[in-house]
Design a protein around this motif. Structure first.
Motif, mmCIF file in Angstrom:
data_model
loop_
_atom_site.group_PDB
_atom_site.id
_atom_site.type_symbol
_atom_site.label_atom_id
_atom_site.label_comp_id
_atom_site.label_asym_id
_atom_site.label_seq_id
_atom_site.Cartn_x
_atom_site.Cartn_y
_atom_site.Cartn_z
ATOM 1 N N GLN A 224 19.990 11.190 -39.317
ATOM 2 C CA GLN A 224 20.358 11.172 -38.454
ATOM 3 C C GLN A 224 19.937 9.333 -38.071
ATOM 4 O OE1 GLN A 224 21.308 14.030 -36.151
ATOM 5 N NE2 GLN A 224 21.065 11.855 -34.538
ATOM 6 N N ASP A 228 22.470 7.121 -35.387
ATOM 7 C CA ASP A 228 22.012 6.742 -34.164
ATOM 8 C C ASP A 228 22.486 5.869 -33.931
ATOM 9 O OD1 ASP A 228 20.701 9.883 -33.228
ATOM 10 O OD2 ASP A 228 18.756 8.614 -34.427
ATOM 11 N N SER A 266 26.702 14.233 -35.879
ATOM 12 C CA SER A 266 25.559 15.599 -36.863
ATOM 13 C C SER A 266 25.246 16.435 -36.834
ATOM 14 C CB SER A 266 24.239 14.483 -35.629
ATOM 15 O OG SER A 266 24.410 13.680 -34.858
#
Length: 382
Positions: A224, A228, A266
């Motif tokens: 993640q 991001d 994700s």
């Protein structure tokens, strides 16, 4: 990010449709307008410190975070700080990789200053440092002194062409063993250079680096951290010219049709995630050689010195027409990576020390520049 045929098949398989000849198709072909301007503006400033900084910000750095801030409040001096908003807390919990990136920056700064007729005398961590992480204290204090006799570095001419090439390499084109000697010859800061193009050794390192990459992607919080930092399409890249960029007609189309989003990336059950993982892992399988740096200790000063040597090896690879792709996953210090971390240290530093950097090399396609923030955004007091 350049599109390989493998990536294009994956993305088209996800259902993207290019509306060629339409306004949609025109928009899809647009490229970032400002993200690459720092490459053109390097060396064009009046202040010699700004000229050197404008080159230094082109240095390689983890996840393209560009973690540097320069204080120019003292005449003739640069105080370099780490931007603590640009750390990688999950994959780089002790800021070791970020510090190495700052070492790349300082070496390129030194080279650029010398090219301009200035000696850049650097004092590292003038107010001390911490082994647990970078803080508000300066990383370096660099004093500029005009010196027409300062030695120019021949590697500097290749700085505009330096890249980190994440594309597949040509598995039918071997790398000559003699090239390793040329890469190792450019070190100047004390790291120990290692490398191999021997097929059985390369095969073992392919497997090790593939497994490390798989762990990073399949560990939710470390993956993640990368997601991001995805910049999808030209607007996002121009707005935030750092992180992991995805540009070009197909990515623009995927963005406009909502086929490729951070949310989809994700989701481990999605087609985008599963196919993307296959594509990412496949790059490790095309390594035609590996190079690495080992140091006797792991101090902050040594990490900075490693960055200087790593930049030089990267540029030397460029001089030899080689693709150069850092594979830092097995060197990361989060708990899930403990197995590959131990293996790579035992394998590449059997006599002790710390393996600081590892990369695959080979002959790959020509790729474009990485986005960069404008120099003015990296100055603390303007």
């Amino acid at each position: 990010m350049n599109l390989t045929r493998r990536k294009m098949i994956f993305l088209v398989g996800g259902g993207a449709v290019l509306a060629a000849g339409s306004a949609f198709g025109y928009a899809a072909t647009r490229t970032p307008q400002t993200a690459y301007l720092p490459w053109e503006r390097a060396g064009t400033y009046n202040d010699p410190r700004m000229r050197a900084l404008s080159w230094a910000l082109l240095a390689p750095n983890p996840h393209n975070r560009q973690p540097w801030l320069a204080d120019l409040s003292e005449d003739g001096v640069i105080a370099l700080h780490a931007d603590r908003n640009r750390m990688l807390p999950y994959t780089d919990p002790f800021n070791r990789q970020i510090t190495i990136g700052l070492g790349c920056f300082l070496e390129l700064l030194r080279m650029a200053a010398a090219e301009d007729g200035y000696r850049a005398a650097t004092e590292l961590f003038p107010r001390g440092s911490s082994a647990t992480g970078l803080d508000q204290r300066p990383v370096a204090r660099i004093t500029f002194t005009a010196d027409p006799a300062v030695e120019r570095d021949p590697l500097f001419a290749l700085v505009p062409a330096r890249r980190s090439n994440k594309e597949p390499f040509d598995v039918n084109r071997p790398v000559a063993p003699a090239v390793l000697s040329e890469l190792g010859a450019v070190l100047r800061k004390g790291a120990r250079f290692g490398g191999t193009v021997e097929p059985s050794e390369v095969g073992e390192l392919r497997a090790l680096t593939r497994e490390a990459l798989r762990i990073e992607v399949e560990t939710p919080h470390t993956y993640q951290e990368s997601v991001d930092l995805f910049r999808i399409g030209r607007h996002e890249v121009d707005a935030n010219p750092d992180g992991i960029d995805f540009t070009g007609p197909l990515f623009e189309s995927l963005r406009m049709t909502r086929q490729f989003t951070r949310e989809a990336a994700s989701d481990p059950t999605s087609f985008a995630y599963k196919s993307g993982l296959d594509v990412i892992l496949a790059s490790t399988d095309t390594a035609m050689g590996h190079v690495w740096l080992v140091t006797d200790d792991n101090s902050r000063e040594t990490q900075i010195a490693t960055g200087a040597d790593w930049l030089r090896v990267n540029i030397a690879a460029t001089a030899n027409g080689l693709g150069f792709h850092p594979l830092s996953q097995a060197l990361q210090e989060f708990s899930e990576m403990a197995g590959p971390f131990r293996q790579v240290q035992e394998r590449l530093a059997p006599d002790g020390g710390t393996v600081q950097m590892l990369a695959r090399i080979g002959y790959g396609p020509e790729i474009g520049k990485s986005p960069r923030w404008p120099l003015e955004s990296r100055i603390m007091n303007v």
